[in-house]
Design an enzyme around this catalytic site. Structure first.
Site, mmCIF file in Angstrom:
data_model
loop_
_atom_site.group_PDB
_atom_site.id
_atom_site.type_symbol
_atom_site.label_atom_id
_atom_site.label_comp_id
_atom_site.label_asym_id
_atom_site.label_seq_id
_atom_site.Cartn_x
_atom_site.Cartn_y
_atom_site.Cartn_z
ATOM 1 N N GLU A 112 38.800 31.213 29.285
ATOM 2 C CA GLU A 112 38.399 32.608 29.475
ATOM 3 C C GLU A 112 39.614 33.519 29.353
ATOM 4 O O GLU A 112 40.651 33.265 29.949
ATOM 5 C CB GLU A 112 37.764 32.745 30.859
ATOM 6 C CG GLU A 112 37.456 34.154 31.304
ATOM 7 C CD GLU A 112 36.885 34.180 32.717
ATOM 8 O OE1 GLU A 112 36.657 35.293 33.225
ATOM 9 O OE2 GLU A 112 36.683 33.096 33.323
ATOM 10 N N ASP B 198 40.306 37.263 30.235
ATOM 11 C CA ASP B 198 39.846 38.522 30.820
ATOM 12 C C ASP B 198 40.685 39.665 30.251
ATOM 13 O O ASP B 198 41.766 39.979 30.752
ATOM 14 C CB ASP B 198 39.977 38.488 32.340
ATOM 15 C CG ASP B 198 38.960 37.571 32.988
ATOM 16 O OD1 ASP B 198 37.833 37.506 32.478
ATOM 17 O OD2 ASP B 198 39.293 36.908 33.981
ATOM 18 N N GLU C 115 39.284 43.698 33.536
ATOM 19 C CA GLU C 115 38.492 43.699 34.759
ATOM 20 C C GLU C 115 38.940 44.918 35.546
ATOM 21 O O GLU C 115 40.104 45.013 35.938
ATOM 22 C CB GLU C 115 38.722 42.429 35.564
ATOM 23 C CG GLU C 115 38.162 41.193 34.887
ATOM 24 C CD GLU C 115 38.196 39.983 35.796
ATOM 25 O OE1 GLU C 115 37.139 39.602 36.310
ATOM 26 O OE2 GLU C 115 39.296 39.440 36.006
ATOM 27 N N HIS D 221 42.908 32.737 31.582
ATOM 28 C CA HIS D 221 42.576 31.541 32.366
ATOM 29 C C HIS D 221 42.385 30.393 31.374
ATOM 30 O O HIS D 221 41.752 30.589 30.334
ATOM 31 C CB HIS D 221 41.256 31.693 33.113
ATOM 32 C CG HIS D 221 41.180 32.804 34.113
ATOM 33 N ND1 HIS D 221 41.261 32.589 35.469
ATOM 34 C CD2 HIS D 221 40.963 34.128 33.966
ATOM 35 C CE1 HIS D 221 41.100 33.739 36.115
ATOM 36 N NE2 HIS D 221 40.926 34.699 35.219
#
Length: 452
Positions: free
Chosen positions: A231, A233, A236, A247
């Protein structure tokens, strides 16, 4: 940092995900054109669309209207086991605006937090960008950049407008799992590094084994299995705080987990994925005036977010903003023990983990090289808005963990009170909250943004 699925719920006659394709509501994907760029000023329009994640959709029997899942529990007669449930239940089309508060206009997508429909109340949403009606748009961004405009002015404490990449299957898992007849058209195949257990169908089967209804969310539960994958991101954020975070996992692509591999509870750092990631939150990294209302990046109005993935293999993830015609470099670190950089590198991650006393699962599971490998294989774009039934989004915009003094390095992440973000409170008082994503572009480095 925490699951984007386990703590987002919809209150509908039936809300779940399924593997058969229903026919009671026609599925019409909202258009959201994007742009692919080869050089500054040289971009071409891509006729992309969006689809709603399967976990929000109505799930009913293939031969009628009977719910397969209601509230936070399965109908155990229709769904006595995963395979039988997949055969018995159909996932239906979505009424995007009226039911889910999702509207598209031109190149802009607006996601409303709470939508009161005629027969239902919907909380949050998660959308995916489609290349066609049956395949997700795949992003391979090594040595490329990704940019978009965002308006977070109507996102208060406790909410998260998240735009991120996940290593889902291009077709939503149809080729891998023949029992999945719905596929990307109906938003199937979700995964992330939290290995969420609330995904109702994983690997073409219902996640009914060991299903336990949530104790604080009337519409969510968790099964034995989780759905894991790499993942990135990209974004956010709310109007108070923002973070970008890679991640990584030790597996390639969407992978069903169970037991220790899922990294649940006390085994958080023993699983196949790095749940903490290596984040860059300007407030957490020492610049408390960079982002927010009236900040250097002023969240009272729209701005552009640019993320560059530099090097092959990947060795740096760089961030810029553009607002009012001005290019704004990311804030520099001002934390003892961490170099005064303004981008994510393996060195930054290692220094940050040491300075904050955090477990360095990011390094253990491969760091930026692993993130780059996932970006090379291809990832799917998710766009969402959600609230947090686990820890009230304090990890993004407040002081977390709450049992540590806010002056402890790494604890303070934003100005929101530690009492903020309680879902029952904000769902009642902040229902009109929303986020708008627009002007999505990707391509060669320095090709997607400009300043006057």
């Amino acid at each position: 940092m925490f699951s984007k699925t386990a703590f987002v719920s919809s209150v509908l006659a039936a809300v779940a995900s399924g593997q058969q394709a229903g026919t009671l509501t026609t599925e019409t994907h909202p258009s959201l054109p994007a742009q692919s760029c080869t050089a500054a000023g040289s971009c071409s329009t891509v006729a992309t669309k969006v689809t709603m994640d399967a976990n929000w959709r109505w799930l009913h029997t293939t031969s009628g209207y009977t719910n397969c899942y209601t509230g936070n529990e399965w109908n155990t007669t229709i769904c006595p086991d995963g395979a039988t449930c997949a055969a018995n239940c159909a996932l239906d089309g979505a009424d995007y605006a009226a039911t889910y508060g999702v509207t598209a206009s031109g190149n802009a997508l607006t996601l409303k937090f709470v939508t009161d429909g005629s027969y239902s109340k919907n909380i949050g949403s998660r959308m995916y960008l489609l290349a066609s009606d049956t395949k997700y748009q795949m992003f391979k961004l090594v040595n490329q950049e990704f940019s978009f405009d965002v308006d977070v002015s109507k996102l208060p404490c406790g909410l998260n407008g998240a735009l991120y990449l996940i290593e889902m299957d291009e077709d939503g898992g149809m080729a891998k799992y023949p029992t999945n007849k719905a596929g990307a058209k109906y938003g199937t195949g979700y995964c992330d590094t939290q290995c969420p257990h609330d995904i109702k169908f994983i690997d073409g089967e219902a996640n009914v084994e060991g299903w336990a209804p949530s104790t604080n969310d009337a519409n969510a539960g968790s099964g034995t299995y989780g759905s894991c994958c790499n993942e990135m991101d990209i974004w956010e954020a709310n109007s108070i705080s923002a973070a970008y975070t890679p991640h990584v996992c030790s597996v390639d692509g969407q992978t069903r987990c169970s037991g220790t591999d899922c990294g649940d509870g006390d085994e958080r750092h023993d699983g196949i994925c790095d749940k903490d990631g290596c984040d860059f939150n300007s407030y957490r990294m020492g610049d408390k005036t960079f982002y927010g209302p009236g900040g250097t990046v002023d969240t009272a109005s729209k701005f552009t977010v640019v993320t560059q993935f530099i090097g092959s293999p990947l060795n740096e993830i760089k961030r810029f903003y553009v607002q009012g015609g001005k290019v704004i470099a990311n804030s520099a670190v001002s934390i003892t023990g961490v170099d005064a950089v303004n981008s994510i590198t393996d060195k930054y991650c290692n220094q940050q983990k040491t300075a904050f006393g955090d477990t360095n699962s990011f390094e253990k599971l491969g760091g930026l090289a692993a993130m780059g490998a996932s970006l090379s294989r291809g990832m799917v774009l998710a766009l969402s808005v959600w609230d947090d039934h686990a820890v009230n989004m304090l990890w993004l915009d407040s002081s977390y963990p709450t049992d540590k003094d806010a002056s402890t390095p790494g604890v303070a992440r934003g100005t929101c009170a530690t009492t903020s973000g309680v879902p029952s409170d904000i769902e009642a008082s902040e229902g009109d909250s929303q986020v708008t994503y627009s002007n999505i572009k990707w391509g060669a480095l320095n090709s997607t943004f400009a300043a006057s």
